[in-house]
Design a protein around this motif. Sequence first.
Motif, PDB file in Angstrom:
ATOM      1  N   ALA A  68      -5.152 -10.653  -4.698  1.00 38.60           N
ATOM      2  CA  ALA A  68      -3.545 -10.113  -3.164  1.00 38.60           C
ATOM      3  C   ALA A  68      -3.046 -10.192  -5.624  1.00 38.60           C
ATOM      4  O   ALA A  68      -1.887  -9.033  -5.473  1.00 38.60           O
ATOM      5  N   ARG A  69      -3.118 -10.946  -5.738  1.00 42.73           N
ATOM      6  CA  ARG A  69      -1.952 -11.173  -7.075  1.00 42.73           C
ATOM      7  C   ARG A  69      -3.110 -11.064  -8.358  1.00 42.73           C
ATOM      8  O   ARG A  69      -1.801 -10.113  -9.209  1.00 42.73           O
ATOM      9  N   ALA A  70      -3.523 -10.463  -7.806  1.00 46.58           N
ATOM     10  CA  ALA A  70      -4.696 -10.021  -9.437  1.00 46.58           C
ATOM     11  C   ALA A  70      -4.501  -8.035  -9.793  1.00 46.58           C
ATOM     12  O   ALA A  70      -4.792  -7.616 -11.236  1.00 46.58           O
ATOM     13  N   PHE A  71      -3.528  -8.141  -8.102  1.00 44.86           N
ATOM     14  CA  PHE A  71      -3.950  -6.179  -8.377  1.00 44.86           C
ATOM     15  C   PHE A  71      -2.596  -5.407  -9.459  1.00 44.86           C
ATOM     16  O   PHE A  71      -2.061  -6.292  -9.602  1.00 44.86           O
ATOM     17  N   ASN A  72      -3.362  -4.612  -9.576  1.00 48.19           N
ATOM     18  CA  ASN A  72      -1.540  -4.029 -10.478  1.00 48.19           C
ATOM     19  C   ASN A  72      -1.060  -3.414  -9.489  1.00 48.19           C
ATOM     20  O   ASN A  72      -1.380  -3.643  -8.488  1.00 48.19           O
ATOM     21  N   PRO A  73       0.208  -3.329 -10.170  1.00 46.90           N
ATOM     22  CA  PRO A  73       1.519  -2.658  -9.341  1.00 46.90           C
ATOM     23  C   PRO A  73       0.717  -1.345  -8.611  1.00 46.90           C
ATOM     24  O   PRO A  73      -0.486  -0.741  -9.536  1.00 46.90           O
ATOM     25  N   ASN A  74       0.932  -0.977  -7.549  1.00 48.71           N
ATOM     26  CA  ASN A  74       0.291  -0.069  -7.121  1.00 48.71           C
ATOM     27  C   ASN A  74      -0.974  -0.205  -6.692  1.00 48.71           C
ATOM     28  O   ASN A  74      -2.255   1.168  -5.969  1.00 48.71           O
ATOM     29  N   GLY A  75      -2.112  -0.883  -6.814  1.00 45.84           N
ATOM     30  CA  GLY A  75      -3.251  -1.120  -6.627  1.00 45.84           C
ATOM     31  C   GLY A  75      -3.722  -1.163  -5.298  1.00 45.84           C
ATOM     32  O   GLY A  75      -2.812  -1.660  -4.471  1.00 45.84           O
ATOM     33  N   MET A 110       2.578  -6.174  -1.091  1.00 43.78           N
ATOM     34  CA  MET A 110       1.275  -5.429   0.110  1.00 43.78           C
ATOM     35  C   MET A 110       2.370  -4.723   1.215  1.00 43.78           C
ATOM     36  O   MET A 110       2.453  -5.081   1.642  1.00 43.78           O
ATOM     37  N   ARG A 111       1.934  -3.499   0.559  1.00 45.42           N
ATOM     38  CA  ARG A 111       2.911  -2.730   1.686  1.00 45.42           C
ATOM     39  C   ARG A 111       1.694  -2.462   2.317  1.00 45.42           C
ATOM     40  O   ARG A 111       0.904  -2.223   1.946  1.00 45.42           O
ATOM     41  N   ILE A 112       1.807  -2.349   4.012  1.00 41.62           N
ATOM     42  CA  ILE A 112       0.760  -1.817   4.694  1.00 41.62           C
ATOM     43  C   ILE A 112       1.019  -0.601   5.056  1.00 41.62           C
ATOM     44  O   ILE A 112       1.737   0.014   5.696  1.00 41.62           O
ATOM     45  N   VAL A 113      -0.310   0.045   4.780  1.00 37.53           N
ATOM     46  CA  VAL A 113      -0.341   1.818   4.407  1.00 37.53           C
ATOM     47  C   VAL A 113      -1.315   2.055   6.306  1.00 37.53           C
ATOM     48  O   VAL A 113      -0.311   3.170   7.283  1.00 37.53           O
ATOM     49  N   HIS A 114      -1.671   1.221   6.235  1.00 39.65           N
ATOM     50  CA  HIS A 114      -2.757   1.174   8.017  1.00 39.65           C
ATOM     51  C   HIS A 114      -3.233  -0.142   8.197  1.00 39.65           C
ATOM     52  O   HIS A 114      -4.244  -0.901   7.671  1.00 39.65           O
ATOM     53  N   ALA A 115      -3.776  -0.510   9.498  1.00 40.07           N
ATOM     54  CA  ALA A 115      -3.783  -1.717   9.924  1.00 40.07           C
ATOM     55  C   ALA A 115      -4.503  -1.078  11.262  1.00 40.07           C
ATOM     56  O   ALA A 115      -3.598  -0.421  12.375  1.00 40.07           O
ATOM     57  N   LEU A 116      -5.792  -1.666  11.697  1.00 38.27           N
ATOM     58  CA  LEU A 116      -6.424  -1.408  13.265  1.00 38.27           C
ATOM     59  C   LEU A 116      -6.663  -2.926  13.382  1.00 38.27           C
ATOM     60  O   LEU A 116      -7.870  -3.529  12.582  1.00 38.27           O
ATOM     61  N   SER A 117      -6.280  -2.946  14.386  1.00 33.65           N
ATOM     62  CA  SER A 117      -7.641  -4.047  15.443  1.00 33.65           C
ATOM     63  C   SER A 117      -7.657  -3.655  16.880  1.00 33.65           C
ATOM     64  O   SER A 117      -6.598  -3.940  17.553  1.00 33.65           O
ATOM     65  N   GLY A 118      -8.671  -3.765  16.617  1.00 33.88           N
ATOM     66  CA  GLY A 118      -9.464  -3.237  18.240  1.00 33.88           C
ATOM     67  C   GLY A 118     -10.961  -2.780  18.284  1.00 33.88           C
ATOM     68  O   GLY A 118     -11.274  -2.931  17.328  1.00 33.88           O
ATOM     69  N   ARG A 119     -11.074  -2.231  19.247  1.00 37.72           N
ATOM     70  CA  ARG A 119     -12.894  -1.652  19.134  1.00 37.72           C
ATOM     71  C   ARG A 119     -13.311  -0.954  18.874  1.00 37.72           C
ATOM     72  O   ARG A 119     -12.518   0.151  19.269  1.00 37.72           O
ATOM     73  N   ARG A 142      -0.385  -2.533  -3.537  1.00 37.55           N
ATOM     74  CA  ARG A 142       0.539  -3.717  -4.367  1.00 37.55           C
ATOM     75  C   ARG A 142       1.726  -2.886  -4.422  1.00 37.55           C
ATOM     76  O   ARG A 142       2.105  -1.781  -4.715  1.00 37.55           O
ATOM     77  N   ASN A 143       2.794  -3.799  -4.098  1.00 38.27           N
ATOM     78  CA  ASN A 143       4.354  -2.712  -4.522  1.00 38.27           C
ATOM     79  C   ASN A 143       4.300  -2.739  -5.999  1.00 38.27           C
ATOM     80  O   ASN A 143       4.093  -3.546  -6.532  1.00 38.27           O
ATOM     81  N   GLY A 144       4.972  -1.946  -6.085  1.00 37.40           N
ATOM     82  CA  GLY A 144       5.199  -1.654  -7.810  1.00 37.40           C
ATOM     83  C   GLY A 144       6.612  -0.895  -8.490  1.00 37.40           C
ATOM     84  O   GLY A 144       6.552  -1.093  -9.617  1.00 37.40           O
TER      85      GLY A 144
END
Length: 85
Positions: free
Chosen positions: A7-14, A52-61, A83-85
């Motif tokens: 995650a630290r290696a991502f460019n801003p907005n990656g 990082m900004r969570i855009v979408h997360a799903l945990s389920g069946r 990643r926040n930019g």
Amino acid sequence: RAVEIAARAFNPNGWFVAEGFATGDDGSGELGPGKDDLLYDPEGLLSALPDMRIVHALSGRVHLDEGVKHRGTGWVFRLLARRNG
């Protein structure tokens, strides 16, 4: 730890995209590795991405139809973060 380093290696907005079998299954899923140490831990993964900004997360069946060994129901975690930019 590997996720934190990546995650630290991502460019801003990656983008960070992940999908995998996850903890939280009530035992009724047909699919998954069968070993808890091979499952995503949703809370652990999210906490490893503080910049990082969570855009979408799903945990389920979900029902999967992605090849011979990935047909049926399984408990998965899907994540899209930026990643926040």
